[in-house]
Design a protein around this motif. Structure first.
Motif, PDB file in Angstrom:
ATOM      1  N   SER A   1       6.792  -5.864   1.098  1.00  0.00           N
ATOM      2  CA  SER A   1       5.651  -6.216   1.951  1.00  0.00           C
ATOM      3  C   SER A   1       5.757  -7.678   2.360  1.00  0.00           C
TER       4      SER A   1
ATOM      5  N   ARG B   1       0.801  -1.226   0.000  1.00  0.00           N
ATOM      6  CA  ARG B   1       0.000   0.000   0.000  1.00  0.00           C
ATOM      7  C   ARG B   1       0.835   1.279   0.000  1.00  0.00           C
ATOM      8  N   ASN B   2       1.874   1.333   0.802  1.00  0.00           N
ATOM      9  CA  ASN B   2       2.640   2.560   0.998  1.00  0.00           C
ATOM     10  C   ASN B   2       3.860   2.572   0.080  1.00  0.00           C
ATOM     11  N   GLU B   3       3.809   3.362  -0.958  1.00  0.00           N
ATOM     12  CA  GLU B   3       4.889   3.401  -1.952  1.00  0.00           C
ATOM     13  C   GLU B   3       6.212   3.920  -1.395  1.00  0.00           C
TER      14      GLU B   3
ATOM     15  N   GLY C   1      -3.076  -6.730  -0.923  1.00  0.00           N
ATOM     16  CA  GLY C   1      -3.174  -5.306  -0.623  1.00  0.00           C
ATOM     17  C   GLY C   1      -3.916  -5.017   0.671  1.00  0.00           C
ATOM     18  N   LYS C   2      -4.798  -5.892   1.042  1.00  0.00           N
ATOM     19  CA  LYS C   2      -5.577  -5.706   2.272  1.00  0.00           C
ATOM     20  C   LYS C   2      -4.855  -6.260   3.498  1.00  0.00           C
TER      21      LYS C   2
ATOM     22  N   ASP D   1       3.601  -3.346   4.966  1.00  0.00           N
ATOM     23  CA  ASP D   1       4.757  -2.806   4.261  1.00  0.00           C
ATOM     24  C   ASP D   1       5.892  -2.565   5.241  1.00  0.00           C
TER      25      ASP D   1
END
Length: 139
Positions: free
Chosen positions: A102, A95-97, A131-132, A136
């Motif tokens: 992850s 999620r966090n670029e 993604g859920k 990260d």
């Protein structure tokens, strides 16, 4: 081992821990209630081993144990004989670029040591919404 999730995310198994589900059960039969406590202990042990709080549990199937008499401690039920705990990694953040990669701790039960991972379990792993559920981190 590499696994391709349904959303085309390739993850690899960074760590794999396995042990007998009922290691330490000295007498009596496992029950639905004691199995719930067993699962809670497995989760706690997995978190401590891998230094991770977040996890994804593939809910184990409980099988009735047939006995020819009433059992005073609950409904006799068994879980699959092996606990498997895998830390999965993906080379990109979920999620966090601003992060580097992850990871997700996945816990399941199966009848034998892996490898192989039992087919029905592998199919459930492939459906995880990375993604859920993944977290990260930075190197």
């Amino acid at each position: 081992m590499r696994i391709i999730l349904e959303n085309d995310i390739e993850v690899s198994i960074r760590e794999l821990h396995q042990w007998g589900t009922y290691n330490g059960l000295l007498e009596g039969l496992p029950t639905d209630a004691s199995n719930k406590r067993t699962i809670e202990r497995v989760i706690k042990r997995a978190q401590e081993m891998c230094y991770v709080n977040d996890y994804y549990l593939i809910e184990p199937k409980q099988t009735p144990i047939k006995i020819n008499r009433p059992y005073p401690f609950g409904t006799p039920m068994s879980l699959p004989s092996m606990v498997c705990v895998a830390e999965l990694w993906h080379h990109q953040p979920a999620r966090n670029e601003d992060m580097h990669a992850s990871s997700l701790l996945v816990i399941w039960f199966q009848e034998t040591y892996c490898f192989p991972i039992e087919d029905d379990i592998l199919e459930k792993i492939k459906t995880i919404d990375w993604g859920k559920h993944a977290y990260d981190f930075e190197y």
